[in-house]
Write a protein that holds these residues in place. Structure first.
Motif, PDB file in Angstrom:
ATOM      1  N   VAL A 104       0.849  -1.204   0.000  1.00 53.72           N
ATOM      2  CA  VAL A 104       0.000   0.000   0.000  1.00 53.72           C
ATOM      3  C   VAL A 104       0.885   1.256   0.000  1.00 53.72           C
ATOM      4  CG1 VAL A 104      -1.669   1.343   1.373  1.00 53.72           C
ATOM      5  CG2 VAL A 104      -2.012  -1.116   1.040  1.00 53.72           C
ATOM      6  N   ALA A 105       1.929   1.216   0.849  1.00 55.45           N
ATOM      7  CA  ALA A 105       2.831   2.375   0.930  1.00 55.45           C
ATOM      8  C   ALA A 105       3.530   2.601  -0.405  1.00 55.45           C
ATOM      9  CB  ALA A 105       3.855   2.154   2.044  1.00 55.45           C
ATOM     10  N   ALA A 106       4.004   1.501  -1.041  1.00 54.58           N
ATOM     11  CA  ALA A 106       4.690   1.617  -2.329  1.00 54.58           C
ATOM     12  C   ALA A 106       3.730   2.166  -3.380  1.00 54.58           C
ATOM     13  CB  ALA A 106       5.227   0.255  -2.755  1.00 54.58           C
ATOM     14  N   ALA A 107       2.496   1.642  -3.381  1.00 50.30           N
ATOM     15  CA  ALA A 107       1.489   2.119  -4.340  1.00 50.30           C
ATOM     16  C   ALA A 107       1.213   3.598  -4.119  1.00 50.30           C
ATOM     17  CB  ALA A 107       0.200   1.299  -4.184  1.00 50.30           C
ATOM     18  N   ALA A 108       1.157   3.979  -2.847  1.00 52.79           N
ATOM     19  CA  ALA A 108       0.896   5.395  -2.520  1.00 52.79           C
ATOM     20  C   ALA A 108       2.032   6.266  -3.029  1.00 52.79           C
ATOM     21  CB  ALA A 108       0.718   5.552  -1.008  1.00 52.79           C
ATOM     22  N   VAL A 109       3.270   5.768  -2.837  1.00 55.55           N
ATOM     23  CA  VAL A 109       4.443   6.535  -3.300  1.00 55.55           C
ATOM     24  C   VAL A 109       4.406   6.693  -4.816  1.00 55.55           C
ATOM     25  CG1 VAL A 109       6.959   6.437  -3.561  1.00 55.55           C
ATOM     26  CG2 VAL A 109       5.928   5.992  -1.336  1.00 55.55           C
ATOM     27  N   VAL A 110       4.090   5.571  -5.521  1.00 51.70           N
ATOM     28  CA  VAL A 110       4.022   5.612  -6.989  1.00 51.70           C
ATOM     29  C   VAL A 110       2.923   6.582  -7.426  1.00 51.70           C
ATOM     30  CG1 VAL A 110       3.409   4.243  -9.037  1.00 51.70           C
ATOM     31  CG2 VAL A 110       4.989   3.309  -7.328  1.00 51.70           C
ATOM     32  N   PHE A 111       1.773   6.475  -6.761  1.00 53.10           N
ATOM     33  CA  PHE A 111       0.640   7.338  -7.095  1.00 53.10           C
ATOM     34  C   PHE A 111       1.014   8.812  -6.922  1.00 53.10           C
ATOM     35  CE2 PHE A 111      -3.204   9.621  -5.706  1.00 53.10           C
ATOM     36  CZ  PHE A 111      -3.988   9.455  -6.840  1.00 53.10           C
ATOM     37  N   ILE A 112       1.635   9.085  -5.775  1.00 53.15           N
ATOM     38  CA  ILE A 112       2.024  10.480  -5.498  1.00 53.15           C
ATOM     39  C   ILE A 112       3.044  10.955  -6.533  1.00 53.15           C
ATOM     40  CG2 ILE A 112       3.262  11.973  -3.842  1.00 53.15           C
ATOM     41  CD1 ILE A 112       1.876  10.201  -1.631  1.00 53.15           C
ATOM     42  N   ALA A 113       3.993  10.059  -6.855  1.00 56.38           N
ATOM     43  CA  ALA A 113       5.023  10.420  -7.831  1.00 56.38           C
ATOM     44  C   ALA A 113       4.394  10.727  -9.191  1.00 56.38           C
ATOM     45  CB  ALA A 113       6.033   9.292  -7.968  1.00 56.38           C
ATOM     46  N   VAL A 114       3.442   9.862  -9.592  1.00 58.53           N
ATOM     47  CA  VAL A 114       2.764  10.054 -10.879  1.00 58.53           C
ATOM     48  C   VAL A 114       1.981  11.367 -10.868  1.00 58.53           C
ATOM     49  CG1 VAL A 114       0.882   9.159 -12.343  1.00 58.53           C
ATOM     50  CG2 VAL A 114       2.670   7.620 -11.514  1.00 58.53           C
ATOM     51  N   MET A 115       1.299  11.592  -9.747  1.00 63.31           N
ATOM     52  CA  MET A 115       0.510  12.820  -9.629  1.00 63.31           C
ATOM     53  C   MET A 115       1.406  14.051  -9.717  1.00 63.31           C
ATOM     54  SD  MET A 115      -2.655  12.069  -9.406  1.00 63.31           S
ATOM     55  CE  MET A 115      -3.542  13.411  -8.666  1.00 63.31           C
ATOM     56  N   ILE A 116       2.521  13.967  -8.987  1.00 60.63           N
ATOM     57  CA  ILE A 116       3.442  15.109  -9.011  1.00 60.63           C
ATOM     58  C   ILE A 116       3.958  15.325 -10.422  1.00 60.63           C
ATOM     59  CG2 ILE A 116       5.734  15.902  -8.258  1.00 60.63           C
ATOM     60  CD1 ILE A 116       5.042  14.603  -5.517  1.00 60.63           C
ATOM     61  N   LYS A 117       4.320  14.190 -11.054  1.00 60.91           N
ATOM     62  CA  LYS A 117       4.841  14.275 -12.415  1.00 60.91           C
ATOM     63  C   LYS A 117       3.783  14.848 -13.352  1.00 60.91           C
ATOM     64  CE  LYS A 117       7.426  11.557 -15.760  1.00 60.91           C
ATOM     65  NZ  LYS A 117       8.364  12.607 -16.033  1.00 60.91           N
ATOM     66  N   THR A 118       2.545  14.413 -13.180  1.00 62.89           N
ATOM     67  CA  THR A 118       1.463  14.860 -14.033  1.00 62.89           C
ATOM     68  C   THR A 118       1.269  16.372 -13.927  1.00 62.89           C
ATOM     69  OG1 THR A 118       0.367  12.764 -13.723  1.00 62.89           O
ATOM     70  CG2 THR A 118      -0.987  14.554 -14.555  1.00 62.89           C
ATOM     71  N   TYR A 119       1.340  16.823 -12.662  1.00 62.23           N
ATOM     72  CA  TYR A 119       1.058  18.240 -12.459  1.00 62.23           C
ATOM     73  C   TYR A 119       2.310  19.120 -12.483  1.00 62.23           C
ATOM     74  CZ  TYR A 119      -3.657  16.835 -11.565  1.00 62.23           C
ATOM     75  OH  TYR A 119      -4.902  16.319 -11.713  1.00 62.23           O
ATOM     76  N   MET A 120       3.447  18.477 -12.660  1.00 66.39           N
ATOM     77  CA  MET A 120       4.679  19.267 -12.726  1.00 66.39           C
ATOM     78  C   MET A 120       4.822  19.824 -14.149  1.00 66.39           C
ATOM     79  SD  MET A 120       6.676  19.567 -10.078  1.00 66.39           S
ATOM     80  CE  MET A 120       8.406  19.476 -10.474  1.00 66.39           C
ATOM     81  N   PRO A 121       5.256  21.031 -14.235  1.00 69.22           N
ATOM     82  CA  PRO A 121       5.460  21.560 -15.588  1.00 69.22           C
ATOM     83  C   PRO A 121       6.597  20.815 -16.301  1.00 69.22           C
ATOM     84  CG  PRO A 121       5.992  23.201 -13.905  1.00 69.22           C
ATOM     85  CD  PRO A 121       5.579  21.969 -13.199  1.00 69.22           C
ATOM     86  N   THR A 122       6.439  20.603 -17.562  1.00 63.00           N
ATOM     87  CA  THR A 122       7.496  19.936 -18.325  1.00 63.00           C
ATOM     88  C   THR A 122       7.958  20.871 -19.448  1.00 63.00           C
ATOM     89  OG1 THR A 122       5.798  18.905 -19.645  1.00 63.00           O
ATOM     90  CG2 THR A 122       6.778  17.536 -17.935  1.00 63.00           C
ATOM     91  N   THR A 123       9.165  20.630 -19.868  1.00 64.61           N
ATOM     92  CA  THR A 123       9.711  21.497 -20.922  1.00 64.61           C
ATOM     93  C   THR A 123       9.486  20.855 -22.288  1.00 64.61           C
ATOM     94  OG1 THR A 123      11.379  22.221 -19.367  1.00 64.61           O
ATOM     95  CG2 THR A 123      11.781  22.727 -21.684  1.00 64.61           C
ATOM     96  N   VAL A 124       8.892  21.603 -23.147  1.00 61.86           N
ATOM     97  CA  VAL A 124       8.610  21.095 -24.504  1.00 61.86           C
ATOM     98  C   VAL A 124       9.375  21.963 -25.499  1.00 61.86           C
ATOM     99  CG1 VAL A 124       6.797  20.691 -26.223  1.00 61.86           C
ATOM    100  CG2 VAL A 124       6.345  20.301 -23.792  1.00 61.86           C
ATOM    101  N   ARG A 125       9.971  21.298 -26.486  1.00 56.89           N
ATOM    102  CA  ARG A 125      10.733  22.057 -27.487  1.00 56.89           C
ATOM    103  C   ARG A 125       9.797  22.510 -28.612  1.00 56.89           C
ATOM    104  NH1 ARG A 125      15.794  18.491 -28.891  1.00 56.89           N
ATOM    105  NH2 ARG A 125      15.126  17.118 -27.216  1.00 56.89           N
ATOM    106  N   PHE A 126       9.471  23.770 -28.596  1.00 53.84           N
ATOM    107  CA  PHE A 126       8.671  24.337 -29.690  1.00 53.84           C
ATOM    108  C   PHE A 126       9.602  24.781 -30.808  1.00 53.84           C
ATOM    109  CE2 PHE A 126       5.728  24.895 -26.109  1.00 53.84           C
ATOM    110  CZ  PHE A 126       4.564  24.411 -26.671  1.00 53.84           C
ATOM    111  N   GLU A 127       8.967  25.161 -31.898  1.00 58.11           N
ATOM    112  CA  GLU A 127       9.773  25.592 -33.050  1.00 58.11           C
ATOM    113  C   GLU A 127      10.659  26.791 -32.701  1.00 58.11           C
ATOM    114  OE1 GLU A 127       6.899  26.227 -36.098  1.00 58.11           O
ATOM    115  OE2 GLU A 127       7.293  24.294 -37.002  1.00 58.11           O
ATOM    116  N   ASN A 128      10.064  27.657 -31.891  1.00 60.31           N
ATOM    117  CA  ASN A 128      10.813  28.862 -31.526  1.00 60.31           C
ATOM    118  C   ASN A 128      11.575  28.687 -30.207  1.00 60.31           C
ATOM    119  OD1 ASN A 128       8.543  28.697 -30.045  1.00 60.31           O
ATOM    120  ND2 ASN A 128       7.953  30.846 -30.199  1.00 60.31           N
ATOM    121  N   GLY A 129      11.863  27.464 -29.903  1.00 60.87           N
ATOM    122  CA  GLY A 129      12.670  27.212 -28.701  1.00 60.87           C
ATOM    123  C   GLY A 129      11.884  26.483 -27.617  1.00 60.87           C
ATOM    124  N   PRO A 130      12.604  25.908 -26.650  1.00 64.55           N
ATOM    125  CA  PRO A 130      11.918  25.155 -25.592  1.00 64.55           C
ATOM    126  C   PRO A 130      11.109  26.054 -24.659  1.00 64.55           C
ATOM    127  CG  PRO A 130      14.268  25.313 -25.154  1.00 64.55           C
ATOM    128  CD  PRO A 130      14.044  25.965 -26.464  1.00 64.55           C
TER     129      PRO A 130
END
Lengths: 188, 145
Positions: free
Chosen positions: B60-86
């Motif tokens: 349960v704890a491991a699942a919770a950690v994975v869930f939290i990690a996924v959630m954080i990752k989901t809501y964390m801003p990510t850098t995308v390379r656009f044509e005019n730069g990242p």
């Protein structure tokens, strides 16, 4: 002490240490060595062999499950008798709860005149002692059993009861005072 | 006084002797042994129960950690390379009824040349007011932005 030999301290220490490592055979030996003295304590506190046997069994189980917590194996005896005394006190509570009606009839019985024949050790005495012991407080019962009758050293009894030797003597005094009234029909 | 004290002790001792006289010590020892066996069994089952409990708690704890990690990752801003730069792109919440919208770029690596338009993901239902309300156009505009 009523012909019951005391266990050799050295061998007890060895058995306790072995029991602490999980050696069940050693603990069985301790049962053999101490069951009589445990029964003495419990019978004196409860006044009835069946109830005492129940308390002793509970006490041995508790000792078995907690023996690894005993830091000084040479102090097994005091530790063990504390467990037995506490088991007997728990049994007393159960008996008290279940015998409220008998207690009332016991009060009446203590007032009736008992013939010299009836004063002989037997059912009446057993019942009277049982009722009288139930009327003592926990500390008084413990004190009279361990200090007043059981020949454990005073300081050991004080340690078992978790109070001073003076306090133990006071509890013994009060217990005897109560028993003198409650068992007056059996006293000459 | 002393005599009475001795008599009380004697009475108690007499009763004790009487009670213990007929006692079958072997039987008592067997009873104690049985109770100890029972205690052993209870201890073993308790230990295995604890093991199962610990394992379940770990999962349960491991699942919770994975869930939290996924959630954080989901809501964390990510850098995308656009044509005019990242550029940093992330989830943001449009006001009014908390519709969550995520903008993905079709021109990012992997999607290039497939002719896909830029698109948005609305993670929760469209704002209620957006159905037919007077703010509909504004809300849609906010989403598309």
């Amino acid at each position: 002490m009523n012909g019951i030999p005391k266990a050799n301290t050295g061998s007890v220490e060895r058995l306790v240490k072995a029991s602490q490592t999980g050696d069940r055979g050693s603990f069985d030996e301790l049962v053999g060595l101490y069951q009589r003295r445990a029964m003495q304590v419990a019978v004196r506190m409860l006044g009835d062999a069946d109830e005492a046997a129940e308390a002793v069994q509970n006490g041995f189980v508790k000792a078995y499950l907690n023996i690894d917590r005993l830091r000084e194996p040479k102090r097994f005896e005091a530790w063990f008798f504390r467990i037995i005394a506490n088991a007997a006190i728990s049994q007393r509570k159960a008996v008290r709860a279940g015998t409220e009606k008998i207690k009332i009839s016991g009060d009446c019985e203590s007032k009736k005149v008992i013939s010299p024949e009836q004063k002989e050790v037997g059912k009446e005495l057993k019942e009277a002692i049982r009722m009288a012991m139930l009327k003592l407080s926990k500390k008084q019962a413990q004190a009279i059993v361990l200090f007043g009758i059981e020949d454990l050293p005073q300081d050991e009894v004080a340690k078992i009861m978790g109070c001073s030797a003076e306090a133990v003597r006071w509890h013994v005094f009060k217990a005897r005072q109560k028993l003198r009234v409650l068992l007056k029909d059996f006293l000459e | 006084m002393k005599k009475e004290k001795e008599q009380i002790d004697l009475l108690l001792r007499q009763n004790e002797s009487e009670q213990l006289a007929g006692l079958n010590w072997n039987r008592l020892q067997i009873s104690i042994s049985k109770r100890l066996n029972q205690a052993d069994r209870n201890k073993i089952s308790m230990m295995s129960y604890r093991g199962v409990f610990k394992m379940t708690a770990g999962i349960v704890a491991a699942a919770a950690v994975v869930f939290i990690a996924v959630m954080i990752k989901t809501y964390m801003p990510t850098t995308v390379r656009f044509e005019n730069g990242p550029k940093e792109i992330g989830t943001f919440v449009v006001s009014k009824d908390s519709a969550k919208v995520k903008i993905l770029d079709s021109n990012q690596q992997g999607n290039q040349g497939k002719g896909r338009p830029s698109w948005i993901i609305i993670r929760t239902s469209e704002p209620k007011v957006a159905d037919n309300g007077k703010n509909r156009d504004e809300d849609d505009f906010a989403c598309l932005m």
